[in-house]
Design an enzyme around this catalytic site. Structure first.
Site, short mmCIF file in Angstrom:
data_model
loop_
_atom_site.label_atom_id
_atom_site.label_comp_id
_atom_site.label_asym_id
_atom_site.label_seq_id
_atom_site.Cartn_x
_atom_site.Cartn_y
_atom_site.Cartn_z
N CYS A 1 53.10 6.54 55.93
CA CYS A 1 52.72 5.67 54.80
C CYS A 1 52.30 6.49 53.59
O CYS A 1 52.43 6.05 52.46
CB CYS A 1 51.50 4.81 55.16
SG CYS A 1 51.73 3.70 56.52
N GLU B 1 58.25 -4.25 49.23
CA GLU B 1 57.21 -3.29 49.62
C GLU B 1 57.76 -1.86 49.66
O GLU B 1 57.17 -0.96 50.27
CB GLU B 1 56.58 -3.69 50.96
CG GLU B 1 55.97 -5.08 50.94
CD GLU B 1 54.45 -5.12 50.72
OE1 GLU B 1 53.75 -4.21 51.17
OE2 GLU B 1 53.97 -6.09 50.08
N HIS C 1 55.05 -3.48 58.15
CA HIS C 1 56.18 -2.81 57.51
C HIS C 1 57.08 -2.25 58.60
O HIS C 1 56.60 -1.89 59.68
CB HIS C 1 55.72 -1.62 56.64
CG HIS C 1 54.99 -1.99 55.39
ND1 HIS C 1 53.85 -1.33 54.98
CD2 HIS C 1 55.22 -2.93 54.46
CE1 HIS C 1 53.42 -1.85 53.84
NE2 HIS C 1 54.24 -2.83 53.51
O1 SUG Z 1 49.47 -2.49 52.42
N1 SUG Z 1 46.44 -1.18 53.54
C1 SUG Z 1 47.83 -0.98 53.24
C2 SUG Z 1 48.45 0.01 54.19
C3 SUG Z 1 49.85 0.38 53.79
C4 SUG Z 1 50.54 1.22 54.78
N2 SUG Z 1 51.81 1.59 54.34
C5 SUG Z 1 52.94 1.66 55.10
N3 SUG Z 1 53.03 1.14 56.28
N4 SUG Z 1 53.97 2.20 54.57
C6 SUG Z 1 48.62 -2.28 53.27
O2 SUG Z 1 48.38 -3.08 54.20
C7 SUG Z 1 44.16 -1.93 53.15
C8 SUG Z 1 43.15 -1.83 52.03
C9 SUG Z 1 41.80 -2.37 52.38
O3 SUG Z 1 41.69 -3.15 53.31
O4 SUG Z 1 40.82 -2.03 51.68
C10 SUG Z 1 45.59 -1.80 52.71
O5 SUG Z 1 45.95 -2.23 51.64
#
Ligand code: SUG
Length: 451
Positions: A375, A180, A256
């Site tokens: 993020c 990730e 994460h």
């Molecule tokens: O991968 N949300 C992302 C958020 C990522 C956050 N990034 C970090 N923590 N670096 C994920 O969970 C949600 C999309 C939706 O539900 O439509 C989503 O993919």
């Protein structure tokens, strides 16, 4: 080893520009915000403007700021690969009817969270003195697994000059190498230009291990993936620390490491439940770092795991100032939780550490999908020479900010519900917008529809 400090190195934060299909589809299992806000009506225009405002204000404050473009969504190629045929409108209509979850996934604007785009090693740490990139395979979820191909093309286009930049293949897209990206990677060093130590945080071990893993939510990063990235980038054992994330944190919604810890320079700000072996992790870092580590620990009595997840206190950007102090850029949600706000004032700002300022940013549209200030950005430490070698118009200045803002206002909707995703007009609007964007950013052809 080839490590000598380079005083011209500065961190550039490349923020993901929020795409025109930003919506709340509840796609991310284990991400509490995404799961809770499923079905809400999103405002893509506001989301993109909130992101641009964050970039502009950090640029105005003197931090180097870059931008990464959104991806082509809906991903009609993915729908066709899954057997939907006919005109674009027909493909969308059939997907909406027969596989609505698949349609939602191929429409996600999730590439905005560029902390997951790739893992980056600065040249000062690499044996060949180049900046190294590995796009993350994001194989844990279908909607994010769609990102790395375009991410790789975008990074290769921006960091094109082979004298300075090296690109590695995405790791095999299979659970053993689940990756990730930078969200699970922190580089610690006395200063950005000094040789650093790389802390990779993983949720589970694919081969062997003692089986201590989260029980409720998936662990998205494997030890094997982190080790492979470090190997690709040529890092030695003396430069790396691999630490397991605390399984209880993952089960509380910490999907994460950057939801529970943030590092910058010699400072590691972390929650008591960030690492399974807290002391072992700190000892291993100290044993490798040339400068003293400055750990800033937040105990669970001060901030519960639930408060950490709801406020995203640790998903802050910790930025270096010329006077040696640091600024913490936190999401607005931190003000809404009393314990968190108190911790910021009494523990972090008043504590014996370089954090001297807290800046609050409203990125609520992204936060509702589990994406805070950290993020939204990919950190790339670059020397003057390397910065000058970046291709395209991706380093933010006032003119670019103005043009991007006007571009968003021209093309983005201010309302998008999951039910709108099948609208063929949305797909058409997005292509028109992205075609214009690649010209604006001078990126060449990076999208499937341009290839
Ligand atoms: O991968 N949300 C992302 C958020 C990522 C956050 N990034 C970090 N923590 N670096 C994920 O969970 C949600 C999309 C939706 O539900 O439509 C989503 O993919």
């Amino acid at each position: 080893m080839s490590q000598t400090p380079n005083p011209t190195v500065r961190e550039v934060n490349f923020d993901g520009l929020v795409g025109p299909t930003h919506n709340y589809s509840g796609l991310a299992h284990g991400n509490v915000a995404s799961m809770t806000h499923e079905g809400l009506v999103a405002n893509p225009r506001e989301a993109a403007l909130q992101g641009l405002e964050k970039m502009k204000s950090l640029m105005d404050a003197g931090y180097a700021q870059g931008v990464l473009p959104p991806q082509q969504r809906p991903d009609l190629g993915a729908l066709r690969a899954l057997g939907f045929t006919g005109s674009d409108a027909r493909v969308l209509a059939r997907a909406a009817e027969e596989a609505p979850q698949v349609l939602r996934a191929v429409c996600s604007a999730s590439s905005m969270w560029t902390a997951n785009a790739a893992t980056v090693t600065p040249s000062v740490d690499a044996p060949d003195r180049r900046v190294h990139f590995t796009p993350a395979n994001l194989q844990s979820s279908f909607h994010r697994y769609l990102e790395p191909a375009t991410t790789g093309r975008v990074l290769a286009s921006m960091f094109r000059d082979e004298r300075f930049f090296a690109h590695h293949p995405v790791l095999p897209s299979t659970p053993a190498f689940s990756d990730e990206g930078a969200a699970n990677h922190t580089r610690l060093a006395g200063d950005h230009g000094e040789p650093g130590v790389h802390l990779y945080v993983y949720g589970r071990q694919a081969f062997g291990g003692d089986g201590v893993e989260p029980k409720r939510f998936p662990a998205r990063q494997t030890l094997e993936a982190s080790q492979a990235v470090a190997r690709q980038h040529g890092l030695e054992a003396s430069q790396t620390v691999f630490a397991q994330q605390h399984p209880e944190a993952i089960d509380a919604g910490v999907f994460h490491n950057d939801v529970i810890a943030v590092g910058n320079g010699p400072v590691l700000l972390y929650h008591e439940y960030a690492f399974r072996d807290e002391q072992g992790t700190l000892d291993a870092l100290r044993a490798r770092m040339a400068s003293p580590l400055i750990p800033v620990r937040v105990p669970v009595e001060a901030v519960s795991l639930d408060d950490a997840v709801a406020s995203y206190l640790f998903n802050s950007q910790l930025l270096s100032n010329p006077d040696g102090t640091m600024t913490l850029v936190v999401p607005g949600e931190c003000q809404e939780r009393e314990a968190v706000w108190r911790c910021l004032q009494d523990h972090l700002l008043a504590g014996n550490n370089p954090i001297a300022e807290v800046v609050v940013k409203d990125v609520k549209q992204s936060m509702r999908n589990g994406g805070g200030p950290a993020c939204l950005r990919l950190r790339v430490a670059l020397s003057d020479e390397e910065r000058a070698a970046v291709s395209g118009r991706v380093l933010l200045d006032d003119a670019l900010h103005g043009e991007l803002t006007a571009w968003v206002e021209r093309h983005y909707r201010d309302r998008l519900a999951p039910a709108d995703l099948a609208d063929p007009a949305l797909a058409h609007e997005t292509l028109t917008a992205l075609d214009e964007l690649t010209r604006l950013l001078k990126l060449g052809s990076v999208y499937p529809f341009q290839l």
